[in-house]
Enzyme design. Structure first.
Site, short mmCIF file in Angstrom:
data_model
loop_
_atom_site.label_atom_id
_atom_site.label_comp_id
_atom_site.label_asym_id
_atom_site.label_seq_id
_atom_site.Cartn_x
_atom_site.Cartn_y
_atom_site.Cartn_z
N ASP A 46 0.80 -1.23 0.00
CA ASP A 46 0.00 0.00 0.00
C ASP A 46 0.83 1.28 0.00
O ASP A 46 0.31 2.35 0.34
CB ASP A 46 -0.94 0.05 1.21
CG ASP A 46 -2.14 -0.89 1.10
OD1 ASP A 46 -2.08 -1.81 0.28
OD2 ASP A 46 -3.12 -0.70 1.84
N CYS A 85 -4.53 -5.94 -3.24
CA CYS A 85 -3.40 -6.76 -2.80
C CYS A 85 -3.32 -8.12 -3.50
O CYS A 85 -2.31 -8.45 -4.13
CB CYS A 85 -3.46 -6.97 -1.29
SG CYS A 85 -3.34 -5.44 -0.33
N LYS A 144 4.31 -11.02 3.90
CA LYS A 144 2.91 -11.20 3.51
C LYS A 144 2.80 -12.15 2.31
O LYS A 144 3.56 -12.06 1.36
CB LYS A 144 2.32 -9.84 3.17
CG LYS A 144 0.91 -9.89 2.58
CD LYS A 144 0.35 -8.50 2.40
CE LYS A 144 -0.98 -8.53 1.65
NZ LYS A 144 -1.64 -7.21 1.61
N HIS A 146 -0.94 -13.74 1.28
CA HIS A 146 -2.28 -13.33 0.82
C HIS A 146 -2.68 -13.98 -0.50
O HIS A 146 -3.35 -13.37 -1.34
CB HIS A 146 -2.37 -11.80 0.71
CG HIS A 146 -3.76 -11.28 0.94
ND1 HIS A 146 -4.09 -9.95 0.79
CD2 HIS A 146 -4.90 -11.90 1.29
CE1 HIS A 146 -5.37 -9.78 1.05
NE2 HIS A 146 -5.89 -10.95 1.36
N LYS A 376 -5.74 3.18 -4.23
CA LYS A 376 -5.98 1.75 -4.07
C LYS A 376 -7.43 1.41 -4.38
O LYS A 376 -8.35 2.12 -3.96
CB LYS A 376 -5.64 1.33 -2.64
CG LYS A 376 -5.90 -0.13 -2.33
CD LYS A 376 -5.50 -0.47 -0.90
CE LYS A 376 -5.77 -1.94 -0.58
NZ LYS A 376 -5.36 -2.29 0.80
#
Length: 588
Positions: A46, A85, A144, A146, A376
Site C-alpha cells: 500500500d 493486494c 505477507k 495473501h 488503491k
C-alpha cells in the site's frame, strides 16, 4: 594476495594472479554470462508513489530508499497489474494479468477475505520461484502472502508458498487488518486464555461429578450451588466464545514454513522478526538465491514500534513509512555486509497505490500518490496503479539512472527467468517483458506498447505508448464515482466500486496524454486533439486482440467459498488456538 607473500613456496606463482583475476573476477562481480546472480524482490504493501523522497516527497524521510535509487535505476512509469493486494501479487508471481489466472473478481470479493476460505492461487500457475528453483536457486519468501492457505482442513496448507517454488517461508499468510493492532501487551489475557481450556475441562468434570453424586444420593450438595457452578461455567464459555469471534485469533498469525509460531501475532514486532529471518537467510545461503521480502508495512492498522512512534510529520502513517525505510536499509546493508552486493539484483516496488480511504476521522492513515489521481482499489486512475520501482545491481546497472519508459510489475517474472536461466512456460500467455535490456541501457524503448488496467475482472482503462512518439495515451472506458461528490476518492465506503451504479461508463471514452497531463485533469476531445479518433481506434483494436488472447478460467476470488471453522488455522487444540513460539525480547 598477502598469503602469497608469506609463503615462499608460492612466490614463483605470483605472475599467475592477473590471469586468475581476469577469469574469476568478472563472473563474481559483474554477473556476466555463466554467472547466475542472486535476486531479492522487495514489495511494500500500500505504499504510495508520492511517499518517497526520490519521487518528490520533501516531508517524509526515506533516506534508505532514496540511497537505493541513487545506487541504481529508478522507474517513473511503473504500473501495477491490479490496484488491490491479492490480484496485484498474483500478477507479480506469475507475470500474467490476474484475469488470466482467475485471480480477478466479478463481484465485491476482490481479495481473499480470510484464512478460512478455500481459494488460493491456482496450483497450475508457475511462479518465478518455481522457475528459479529448477535452476538450482535457494528460494525463500518472508512476509505477507495473501494468496490463500487451506482448502478443506485447518492444516492441509494446499495454497502454502511451499507449493509454489518457495523452499522456505516465514511471515503472515493473510494480510494486516484492523484487529491485528493496536496490540497492547496482552500477556495477562494470553496467559489466562492458554489455561482456559484446562479450566473449562476441570469445571465440566466437576459439574458432571457433582450432579452424578447428587442424583445417587452420595453427596448432600444444594442444587443452588450446582446451579451457580453451571452458570459460572456458562459465562466462562460465553466469554471465551465472544473473544474468539475476533479475526485477531484466526487471521493475525505468523508462520515459519508450515508451523504457526504466533497466534495471535504481536503486530509491532513482526517487522523486526522478519528482518532477522532475512539476515539469517542471507548468512546461510549456498549458491544463487531468490529472496522475496514482502513487507507488512505500510498497510493499516500500521503496527509500529515505540522507537518510531511520533518521529514523522505525517502521524502514524508517516511513522510506519519511516520505520519501513529503516528496516529496508538494514536489509540492504546485510546484503552488502555479507559480500553479496555486487552479485545481487535488488528490485523494489509497491504492490499498488496508497489507500486514500484509510482514515481515522480526519486523520489520513493511508498513503499519498503524489500528483496522480485516485488510489488503491481504482483500476484505471494513475494513483491506484502507478507505483515506485527501483533496481540496483552495482557494476551492471548504471547508478543514478532514471527511466521514463512504460514498465509493469509483471516484468519481474521474465526478468528473473532470463537472469536465472529459467524457461518461460510455453502453454500460457506471459504478459511481462524482460527488463534487463532497458535497465542496462542496451535499448531506449520499452517492449510494452499497450497495457490494460482492470478493476477486478472489469477492464476500466488502457494505455498506449507509440513506438515512434513521446506521447503516452490513456483511454478510460469506466471510472468510479467518487463519494462524496467532488472528492478524490470513495470516502463513504472502503474502496471504490468496479461495476454497477457506482461507476460511470464513458461513450465516447475519456482520453488523456499522460506525457503532458500526468494528473489526468483535462480529458481531450475531438476538438482539442486532432489524433483523438485515431488513438481511440488504435487502442480499441489492441483491446480486441487482448480479449481474444484470454481463455475462460474459474474466477477464484469471485467464487470464494463460505467461511468454515474447519479451515481456520490452529496451533493448539481447536478451538483453543493460542501460541507464541518467538522470543519475547524484540530481535535486534
Amino acid at each position: 594476495p598477502s598469503d602469497y607473500h608469506h609463503s615462499s613456496s608460492l612466490q614463483k606463482g605470483l605472475f599467475l594472479l592477473p590471469l586468475v583475476g581476469l577469469f574469476w573476477q568478472p563472473c563474481r562481480s559483474n554477473g556476466e554470462a555463466g554467472s547466475k546472480p542472486n535476486i531479492m524482490l522487495i514489495v511494500v504493501d500500500d505504499l504510495g508513489i508520492g511517499d518517497l523522497g526520490c519521487y518528490g516527497n520533501d516531508t517524509m524521510r526515506t533516506p534508505n530508499i532514496d540511497r537505493l535509487a541513487k545506487q541504481g535505476v529508478r522507474l517513473t512509469q511503473h504500473i501495477s497489474a491490479a490496484s488491490m493486494c491479492t490480484p496485484s501479487r498474483a500478477a507479480i508471481l506469475t507475470g500474467r494479468y490476474p484475469v488470466r489466472s482467475g485471480m480477478a473478481s466479478n463481484n465485491d470479493n476482490r481479495v481473499f477475505l480470510s484464512l478460512d476460505v478455500s481459494g488460493g492461487l491456482p496450483r497450475n500457475e508457475t511462479t518465478f520461484a518455481a522457475l528459479l528453483e529448477k535452476q538450482g536457486y535457494s528460494t525463500g519468501i518472508i512476509g505477507k502472502w495473501h494468496q490463500g492457505l487451506n482448502c478443506k482442513t485447518h492444516n492441509d496448507h494446499c495454497h502454502h508458498p511451499i507449493h509454489y517454488g518457495f523452499q522456505s517461508y516465514y511471515g503472515m499468510p493473510y494480510t494486516l487488518i484492523p484487529p491485528c493492532w493496536p496490540d497492547p501487551s496482552r500477556d495477562t489475557e494470553l496467559a489466562f486464555e492458554r489455561r482456559l481450556w484446562l479450566c473449562m475441562q476441570l469445571l465440566l468434570i466437576a459439574l458432571v461429578t457433582l450432579i452424578f453424586m447428587k442424583l445417587k444420593g452420595w453427596l448432600d450438595t444444594p442444587w443452588l450451588l450446582i446451579l451457580f457452578i453451571a452458570t459460572f461455567g456458562f459465562l466462562l464459555a460465553l466469554s471465551w466464545y465472544s473473544s474468539y469471534t475476533s479475526s485477531l485469533y484466526w487471521d493475525c498469525i505468523l508462520m515459519r514454513n508450515q508451523e504457526i509460531t504466533e497466534q495471535p501475532m504481536k503486530g509491532e514486532r513482526a517487522g523486526s522478526i522478519m528482518l532477522k529471518e532475512a539476515v539469517s537467510f542471507l548468512q546461510r545461503y549456498n549458491g544463487p538465491f531468490l529472496l522475496f521480502f514482502s513487507f507488512l508495512h505500510v498497510h493499516v492498522p500500521l503496527p509500529t514500534t515505540k522507537e518510531f512512534l511520533g518521529v514523522s510529520q505525517h502521524g502514524l502513517y508517516g511513522d510506519n513509512v519511516e520505520e519501513m525505510d529503516s528496516l529496508l536499509g538494514k536489509l540492504v546493508d546485510a546484503v552488502d555486509a555479507n559480500g553479496l552486493g555486487n552479485n545481487t539484483l535488488i528490485l523494489f516496488t509497491s504492490d499498488h497505490g496508497g489507500h486514500l480511504e484509510a482514515r481515522n476521522g480526519h486523520i489520513q492513515m493511508g498513503g499519498w500518490n503524489g500528483i496522480y489521481k485516485g488510489g488503491k482499489g481504482m483500476g484505471g486512475w494513475e494513483g491506484g496503479i502507478r507505483v515506485p520501482a527501483i533496481a540496483r545491481w552495482p557494476g551492471v546497472l548504471p547508478a543514478g539512472t532514471v527511466i521514463n519508459q512504460l514498465t509493469s510489475s509483471m516484468d519481474f517474472y521474465p526478468t528473473m527467468a532470463a537472469l536465472g536461466g529459467g524457461i518461460l512456460p510455453k502453454d500460457r500467455v506471459i504478459d511481462g517483458r524482460d527488463l534487463m535490456p532497458l535497465l542496462r541501457g542496451d535499448v531506449q524503448r520499452s517492449d510494452h506498447e499497450f497495457l490494460f488496467h482492470y478493476c477486478g475482472s472489469y477492464l476500466h482503462a488502457a494505455r498506449w505508448q507509440p513506438k515512434n512518439s513521446a506521447a503516452v495515451w490513456k483511454v478510460h472506458y469506466v471510472t468510479p464515482i467518487f463519494e462524496p461528490k467532488g472528492a478524490g476518492a470513495c470516502y463513504e465506503i472502503i474502496f471504490c466500486a468496479c461495476y454497477g451504479e457506482n461507476v460511470t461508463h464513458h461513450d465516447p471514452p475519456l482520453l488523456f496524454d499522460l506525457s503532458k497531463d500526468p494528473s489526468e485533469s483535462q480529458p481531450l476531445s475531438r476538438e482539442s486533439e486532432p489524433l483523438y479518433d485515431s488513438v481511440i481506434q488504435t487502442v480499441g483494436e489492441a483491446l480486441k486482440r487482448h480479449r481474444r488472447s484470454l481463455t475462460p478460467v474459474p474466477q477464484v476470488l469471485s467464487e470464494q467459498n463460505e467461511h468454515s471453522a474447519w479451515r481456520k488455522p490452529c496451533c493448539g487444540v481447536f478451538p483453543f488456538c493460542l501460541c507464541d513460539k518467538e522470543d519475547e525480547a524484540d530481535p535486534k
